[in-house]
Scaffold this active site. Structure first.
Site, mmCIF file in Angstrom:
data_model
loop_
_atom_site.group_PDB
_atom_site.id
_atom_site.type_symbol
_atom_site.label_atom_id
_atom_site.label_comp_id
_atom_site.label_asym_id
_atom_site.label_seq_id
_atom_site.Cartn_x
_atom_site.Cartn_y
_atom_site.Cartn_z
ATOM 1 C CE LYS A 22 -91.605 -33.507 36.336
ATOM 2 N NZ LYS A 22 -91.758 -32.099 35.884
ATOM 3 C CG ASN A 23 -91.592 -32.804 32.142
ATOM 4 O OD1 ASN A 23 -92.258 -32.651 33.170
ATOM 5 N ND2 ASN A 23 -90.318 -32.500 32.062
ATOM 6 C CB CYS A 116 -88.210 -25.965 39.662
ATOM 7 S SG CYS A 116 -88.271 -27.709 39.936
ATOM 8 N NE ARG A 121 -88.840 -22.369 34.686
ATOM 9 C CZ ARG A 121 -89.218 -23.550 35.177
ATOM 10 N NH1 ARG A 121 -88.936 -23.853 36.420
ATOM 11 N NH2 ARG A 121 -89.896 -24.400 34.447
ATOM 12 C CG ASP A 305 -85.374 -31.416 32.632
ATOM 13 O OD1 ASP A 305 -86.489 -31.762 32.219
ATOM 14 O OD2 ASP A 305 -85.109 -30.246 32.961
ATOM 15 N NE ARG A 396 -92.540 -30.084 41.816
ATOM 16 C CZ ARG A 396 -92.373 -28.876 41.304
ATOM 17 N NH1 ARG A 396 -91.505 -28.041 41.862
ATOM 18 N NH2 ARG A 396 -93.029 -28.490 40.232
HETATM 19 C C1 EPZ Z 1 -90.312 -27.825 30.363
HETATM 20 O O1 EPZ Z 1 -90.346 -26.630 31.132
HETATM 21 C C2 EPZ Z 1 -90.132 -28.949 31.378
HETATM 22 N N1 EPZ Z 1 -91.274 -28.968 32.290
HETATM 23 C C3 EPZ Z 1 -88.833 -28.719 32.161
HETATM 24 O O2 EPZ Z 1 -88.667 -29.835 33.029
HETATM 25 C C4 EPZ Z 1 -87.670 -28.687 31.165
HETATM 26 O O3 EPZ Z 1 -86.486 -28.387 31.872
HETATM 27 C C5 EPZ Z 1 -87.926 -27.608 30.105
HETATM 28 O O4 EPZ Z 1 -89.190 -27.838 29.463
HETATM 29 C C6 EPZ Z 1 -86.842 -27.595 29.035
HETATM 30 O O5 EPZ Z 1 -86.773 -28.826 28.407
HETATM 31 C C7 EPZ Z 1 -92.426 -29.545 31.891
HETATM 32 O O6 EPZ Z 1 -92.545 -30.026 30.773
HETATM 33 C C8 EPZ Z 1 -93.543 -29.568 32.885
HETATM 34 P P1 EPZ Z 1 -89.353 -23.897 28.407
HETATM 35 P P2 EPZ Z 1 -90.803 -25.240 30.438
HETATM 36 O O7 EPZ Z 1 -90.611 -23.149 28.206
HETATM 37 O O8 EPZ Z 1 -91.926 -25.492 29.505
HETATM 38 C C9 EPZ Z 1 -87.743 -19.475 29.033
HETATM 39 C C10 EPZ Z 1 -88.362 -30.941 35.077
HETATM 40 O O9 EPZ Z 1 -87.371 -31.052 35.794
HETATM 41 N N2 EPZ Z 1 -89.116 -19.060 28.736
HETATM 42 O O10 EPZ Z 1 -88.778 -24.660 27.261
HETATM 43 O O11 EPZ Z 1 -90.999 -24.245 31.505
HETATM 44 C C11 EPZ Z 1 -87.672 -20.087 30.428
HETATM 45 O O12 EPZ Z 1 -87.520 -19.060 31.384
HETATM 46 C C12 EPZ Z 1 -88.698 -29.592 34.445
HETATM 47 O O13 EPZ Z 1 -89.137 -31.883 34.775
HETATM 48 C C13 EPZ Z 1 -89.395 -17.717 28.533
HETATM 49 O O14 EPZ Z 1 -88.507 -16.872 28.583
HETATM 50 O O15 EPZ Z 1 -89.485 -24.906 29.631
HETATM 51 C C14 EPZ Z 1 -86.467 -20.972 30.353
HETATM 52 O O16 EPZ Z 1 -85.303 -20.209 30.568
HETATM 53 C C15 EPZ Z 1 -87.731 -28.516 34.894
HETATM 54 N N3 EPZ Z 1 -90.677 -17.339 28.286
HETATM 55 C C16 EPZ Z 1 -86.472 -21.448 28.908
HETATM 56 O O17 EPZ Z 1 -87.325 -20.549 28.176
HETATM 57 C C17 EPZ Z 1 -91.691 -18.255 28.213
HETATM 58 O O18 EPZ Z 1 -92.855 -17.845 27.961
HETATM 59 C C18 EPZ Z 1 -87.000 -22.886 28.741
HETATM 60 O O19 EPZ Z 1 -88.314 -22.855 29.050
HETATM 61 C C19 EPZ Z 1 -91.384 -19.619 28.414
HETATM 62 C C20 EPZ Z 1 -90.097 -20.008 28.671
#
Ligand code: EPZ
Length: 417
Positions: A22-23, A116, A121, A305, A396
């Protein structure tokens, strides 16, 4: 009302082919906007989040169609620049369309992302990346408006290796004249998959999987064809189900190299794991032992995850484990439901202390994707019957999770009453 009916307490045994990631598929679908014409994606999973991405592409004017596990996206007549609010609210990853829309036509609009409920986020790192590339970002009555008179390559450093911000920066940089270097980029395997697809479009992108990604943008791109990798978190889910219920399983699609911290943790619980070029095998004879401590982190650390999935295994096992969550600030929402099964878990902030104990079936409520999968794992390993409400959260990210567990001999059915 739909729910999973699970009768636990019986070891699992069987073979399952793992569907596409998915990701990976989500940023790759957004990336199809970078080229005019029809791109072809093989091994594209059939999930509600993927359906949402296809609806966004259609709303922008693309022609999308699915032929089994192959999805074809023709962007020739795509003229839209705004992601519809309703679709943006369904899935946080919709934010990934901003980078490719900017690269395609210099303008992108969307409401603030949903998805989610995993604590705060924000998308501040995405916005900073766009601004570094020469984008004006405005907040117009709660809607995000991005526009540029021409993206320009730059050197940027992410304060945190955000997966989504890395992907959005890559997508926008493909439309930026000159070279963009992204320092402290996320290293996840899904980002390497995105690089593979971008290269199939003719993009000059390298370094994915390392902390430094270099994109030479501004060149016209052509449609591409790509096969999406197997989903490593779905693989982890199936492995954890065997670790919780006992038995043995064989999961096709990958050699497990993208899951080493999870395989290592499962071996510490007493599982036997064998990696082969196209599959991972697992055996679990007894109940999972405690493993001391686990801390989640950006790749190649233990994937956040898989944190709820491993917790479900440990809760029904024996011994002590401390889990520390460093990526999201609210990723223990599933613990309350595990407690109704008799789990002994203490949570303080972003740390959970688990004392393994036999679990009993209960009525449970999924309230996010991986938390819902964790409850299903716990139910398979528990004595007695469970019902898991709101399986739409699980849909999802899993193609009919109940069918995969049925293939392992699991007594689980999707009911509607
Ligand atoms: C991706 O989410 C994945 N989703 C998530 O999978 C996964 O948990 C996550 O990466 C970490 O590996 C997809 O790829 C669609 P991040 P993403 O940006 O991109 C903070 C699932 O179950 N942050 O690495 O949103 C954020 O709040 C999902 O498949 C900021 O502060 O993850 C979080 O605490 C859940 N500012 C942390 O970084 C930003 O601009 C990780 O976020 C962006 C993120």
């Amino acid at each position: 009302m739909e729910f999973f009916a699970v009768k636990g307490g019986r070891p699992l045994e069987g073979t399952v082919a793992v569907h596409g990631a998915k990701n990976s598929a989500l940023p790759i679908l957004a990336a199809t906007l970078l080229a005019r014409g029809e791109s072809v994606l093989h091994n594209c999973p059939d999930l509600t989040d993927i359906q949402t991405a296809l609806e966004i592409l259609a709303a922008l004017g693309c022609r999308v169609r699915r032929e089994g596990r192959t999805v074809l996206v023709d962007t020739t007549d795509c003229t839209g620049t705004a992601v519809p609010d309703e679709l943006m609210g369904r899935m946080r990853a919709s934010v990934l369309f901003l980078g490719s829309l900017l690269a395609r036509g210099g303008e992108a609009a969307a409401s603030w992302p949903g998805g989610c409920a995993l604590g705060a986020r924000p998308i501040d790192l995405h916005i900073r990346a766009f601004q570094a590339l020469g984008t004006e970002v405005l907040d117009r009555e709660g809607r995000l408006l991005c526009r540029t008179r021409g993206l320009r390559g730059c050197r940027m450093a992410l304060p945190f290796p955000s997966v989504g911000a890395t992907e959005n920066a890559m997508l926008a940089a493909c439309g930026a004249a000159g070279v963009t270097i992204i320092h402290n980029a996320a290293r996840e395997p899904e980002i390497q998959d995105l690089q593979g697809f971008l290269r199939s479009l003719g993009a000059d992108v390298r370094g994915a999987g390392t902390g430094e990604i270099v994109i030479r943008g501004g060149v016209p791109l052509h449609p591409g064809e790509y096969t999406i990798m197997a989903d490593r978190i779905v693989t982890a889910t199936y492995l954890c189900a065997v670790a919780a219920a006992g038995g043995e399983g064989e999961f096709f699609g990958s050699d497990g190299a993208a899951l080493l911290p999870v395989l290592d943790a499962l071996e510490q619980t007493g599982c036997r794991i064998r990696r082969e070029p196209d599959r991972v095998r697992i055996w679990q004879a007894g109940k999972a032992a405690g493993i001391g401590s686990v801390t989640t982190g950006p790749y190649p650390g233990f994937p956040t995850d898989a944190q709820p999935l491993l917790a479900a295994v440990l809760a029904g096992g024996r011994g002590e484990t401390r889990i520390t969550e460093t990526i999201f600030d609210s990723r223990f929402r599933y613990v309350e439901s595990l407690r109704t099964m008799g789990a002994r878990i203490r949570v303080e902030g972003t740390t959970a202390w688990i004392t393994g104990t036999p679990l009993r079936g209960a009525d449970l409520e999924a309230d996010d994707l991986r938390g819902g999968a964790a409850l299903t794992i716990a139910a398979l390993g528990a004595e007695g019957e469970s019902r898991i409400l709101s399986p739409f959260h699980i849909d999802r990210g899993y193609e009919r999770l109940e069918k995969a567990f049925q293939a392992l001999g699991g007594r689980i059915r999707r009911m509607n009453e």
